[in-house]
Each structure stands twice: as structure tokens, then as C-alpha cells.
Design an enzyme around this catalytic site. Structure first.
Site, PDB file in Angstrom:
ATOM      1  N   LYS A 292      -2.465 -13.183 -14.508  1.00  0.00           N
ATOM      2  CA  LYS A 292      -2.651 -12.053 -13.590  1.00  0.00           C
ATOM      3  C   LYS A 292      -4.136 -11.780 -13.356  1.00  0.00           C
ATOM      4  O   LYS A 292      -4.553 -11.453 -12.231  1.00  0.00           O
ATOM      5  CB  LYS A 292      -1.959 -10.808 -14.139  1.00  0.00           C
ATOM      6  CG  LYS A 292      -2.176  -9.545 -13.299  1.00  0.00           C
ATOM      7  CD  LYS A 292      -1.677  -9.693 -11.859  1.00  0.00           C
ATOM      8  CE  LYS A 292      -2.077  -8.518 -10.973  1.00  0.00           C
ATOM      9  NZ  LYS A 292      -1.402  -7.270 -11.325  1.00  0.00           N
TER      10      LYS A 292
ATOM     11  N   THR B  87      -0.964  -4.632 -15.750  1.00  0.00           N
ATOM     12  CA  THR B  87      -2.089  -5.551 -15.917  1.00  0.00           C
ATOM     13  C   THR B  87      -2.956  -4.997 -17.035  1.00  0.00           C
ATOM     14  O   THR B  87      -3.489  -3.886 -16.930  1.00  0.00           O
ATOM     15  CB  THR B  87      -2.904  -5.678 -14.624  1.00  0.00           C
ATOM     16  OG1 THR B  87      -2.029  -6.106 -13.572  1.00  0.00           O
ATOM     17  CG2 THR B  87      -4.024  -6.690 -14.788  1.00  0.00           C
TER      18      THR B  87
ATOM     19  N   LYS C 211     -10.323  -1.282 -12.945  1.00  0.00           N
ATOM     20  CA  LYS C 211      -9.926  -1.552 -14.333  1.00  0.00           C
ATOM     21  C   LYS C 211      -9.639  -3.028 -14.542  1.00  0.00           C
ATOM     22  O   LYS C 211     -10.114  -3.651 -15.495  1.00  0.00           O
ATOM     23  CB  LYS C 211      -8.711  -0.697 -14.685  1.00  0.00           C
ATOM     24  CG  LYS C 211      -8.091  -0.966 -16.053  1.00  0.00           C
ATOM     25  CD  LYS C 211      -6.889  -1.913 -16.009  1.00  0.00           C
ATOM     26  CE  LYS C 211      -5.744  -1.343 -15.183  1.00  0.00           C
ATOM     27  NZ  LYS C 211      -4.552  -2.240 -15.193  1.00  0.00           N
TER      28      LYS C 211
END
Length: 339
Positions: free
Chosen positions: A211, A137, A279
């Protein structure tokens, strides 16, 4: 007069054979790049053998593919070596032995390093016709950059981040969000089928956007799950019975299925690390700023997960969000067996 003519003839013949060899190799590369992918004609490389990557790579080895692996911590790659994988000492060395290179690492900076670094990056070892598949990701803009860099070397790149956690990785049931050229993604389908279900999302970068939208949905779902559990506990309900009751109703969710019983057992082992989720949510917030979007649920979830980092809990799994809610309310759910 004959000498210049002989030299000219020699030059023409040399050019002819050089051009012929170039065309032959180009045709071979083109043919190889369009052949169906099978274990007999496709060598794979895998960069990143952590919680997710190790299980995913194992499926490809079990399917009969020849796989070369690279990981900074050798011990994490050892189970795959025991299964027959080969070891490379750099992403570049790995790519030189591979037709398709997968990567699933921690952060966008890691992606840039393992794929694009001029001295050790995989792209600089990949042969024309090779394919990079990044399943981390990461930033959508980086996915677009990698795709362009690959194209400049007559290679291809696909951004294909996944959802489903460690259980999905182990069971080969991951949701795969693929961005890139449709023809390349379709060609990779035999490989993706070993890992889960691939979903074509659009041009380069769109896999990452999908995503990130997925992570936004999960973030608020997780907040709702742990808030409901704290409320049930405070009201005197048996939290295990409560989770079992709601699982068949409108409040049922994949997050509840994956993490409800783990939270009850106070099992915070990472299927997906808090630090990696922070993150991801940070990338989401930066993208929202670029788009002029206000998503307050996302912002709240990011702050709650950030509080876990402040308590040194970044290496726990995302289900550890319950700890933040327990601290806010000065309560503690009792450890129990799953419902």
C-alpha cells in the site's frame, strides 16, 4: 485406606473430564476456524465507519452477514444501524460478539488503540480462532506486532489496506493488499470479494508495504495531473477538453478518472483526506530512511500536501492539491462542468 483411594480416583476423573472438555472445545474451535465463511456461520465486527468504512461495511450487510459496528462518532455509524447492524460500546465488546473483526481507522495510533489496548482493544475480546483484519494504511512494523500478538492468543491477523478511494468503496471495486498467512487470507476471500479484489502480497506487514508503494505512485501521479492542468490553463486551453483528450492516451490514469472532473468543478470533498495522505507519505519517508532510499518525487509531493495542511485544508480531499499549485503560480482554474 479407602479415603485416599477415593480422593485419588475423584481427582483423576475430574482431570479426565476437564481434559476431555478442553479437547472438545479445542476441536470445535479448530473446526470453526476451518469451515468456509458464510453469513450463516460467521459473525463480523467493523471498527471505523468513516468515508471508506461505511460503504465497505454496507456491502457485507447487504451480503447477509450479521455485523456489529463501533465508531467513536455515533452519527457516522447510524446509516449502518439503519441497515440492521448492531452497535457495540467498545472494540473489545464488539470482538466478543464477532468471529472476524475489520478495522479501518485514521492513524497507526488509532490502530494500536482499537486493536491492542489492554482494557478496550478488540484482540482482548476476541475468542480463540478469531481473525483481525486491519484495512488502515499503517506502519508495517505495527502489522507484524499485531500478527504476533494475535498468534499469542490463538487468533490470527491480516494487514489488508485498500486503494480505490470512496468510489471504489461504494462500488465494491477496491484493490486490497493482503499480508499474512496465505491460508487465512484464502479463507477470508468470500468477505474480500464483497469489497473488491484481494491480492496476496506475502507475510505479515507486506500488505502495508504494498500500500505504501501504491501511495508513492499516486503521489507523483497527482502532482503530474495538477501541474498539467495548471499548464493547460496558463496556455489558454480549455482544461476540460484537454483532460478529455489525454484520458485515452498514455497520460490517462485512475487519478485523472477519479479526480479530474472534481477539480474542474472545484469539488474538494474528501474521498480520501489530505491529512491521512500526509500521514501515509510520512510513513513512506520513514521507511525510505530505514532502507536508505532516496525518492525525491515522494518528498516533493509530501511537501506540497503538507502546505495544504498549513493552510488548514487537511480535511479536504487529495484532489485539493490543485490549490497548492494555484498558490505557487498565482493562478486559479475557472470552475466548469466535467469534460
Amino acid at each position: 485406606m479407602l479415603r485416599p483411594l477415593i480422593r485419588q480416583t475423584h481427582t483423576l476423573l475430574s482431570t479426565f473430564f476437564t481434559t476431555t472438555e478442553f479437547l472438545r472445545r479445542s476441536m470445535a474451535t479448530t473446526t470453526a476456524a476451518t469451515d468456509p465463511i458464510t453469513p450463516s456461520n460467521t459473525r463480523l465486527g467493523w471498527i471505523g465507519t468513516g468515508v471508506m468504512g461505511r460503504s465497505m461495511c454496507a456491502h457485507l450487510i447487504n451480503a447477509g452477514y450479521t455485523v456489529t459496528v463501533f465508531n467513536r462518532t455515533l452519527s457516522k455509524a447510524q446509516p449502518l444501524l439503519d441497515m440492521g447492524a448492531h452497535l457495540a460500546d467498545s472494540p473489545r465488546a464488539l470482538a466478543s460478539q464477532s468471529d472476524v473483526v475489520f478495522s479501518i481507522v485514521g492513524f497507526p495510533s488509532d490502530v494500536r488503540s482499537v486493536l491492542l489496548d489492554p482494557s478496550s482493544g478488540a484482540l482482548h475480546g476476541l475468542h480463540p480462532g478469531g481473525i483481525l483484519v486491519d484495512m488502515t494504511t499503517s506502519d508495517p512494523s505495527l502489522a507484524v506486532e499485531i500478527s504476533a500478538a494475535a498468534a499469542s492468543k490463538n487468533c490470527s491477523a491480516v494487514d489488508a489496506p485498500v486503494s480505490g478511494g470512496d468510489r471504489g468503496a461504494k462500488n465494491g471495486t477496491l484493490a486490497i493488499f493482503a499480508g499474512g498467512y496465505r491460508s487465512i487470507i484464502d479463507r477470508l476471500t468470500p468477505l474480500f470479494n464483497c469489497l473488491g479484489k484481494v491480492n496476496f502480497m506475502g507475510e505479515p506487514g507486506k500488505g502495508q508495504y504494498a500500500k505504501l508503494a501504491n501511495q508513492i505512485t499516486i503521489a507523483s501521479t497527482m502532482v503530474g495531473l495538477v501541474e498539467g492542468m495548471v499548464y493547460a490553463h496558463k496556455s489558454g486551453l480549455n482544461v476540460g477538453l484537454y483532460l478529455h483528450a489525454i484520458s485515452a492516451g498514455a497520460a490517462g490514469s485512475k487519478s485523472l478518472d477519479l479526480y479530474g472532473s472534481r477539480i474542474l468543478r472545484r469539488d474538494f470533498e474528501a474521498g480520501f483526506y489530505v491529512c491521512h495522505f500526509v500521514k501515509d507519505l510520512g510513513i513512506c519517508l520513514r521507511e525510505c530512511e530505514k532502507m536508505g532510499l532516496a525518492l525525491p518525487g515522494l518528498a516533493l509531493a509530501q511537501q506540497l500536501y503538507l502546505s495544504l495542511m498549513a493552510h488548514g485544508e487537511g480535511n479536504l480531499g487529495t484532489q485539493a492539491l490543485i490549490l497548492a499549485l494555484e498558490r505557487l503560480n498565482n493562478v486559479r482554474l475557472e470552475s466548469s462542468t466535467s469534460p
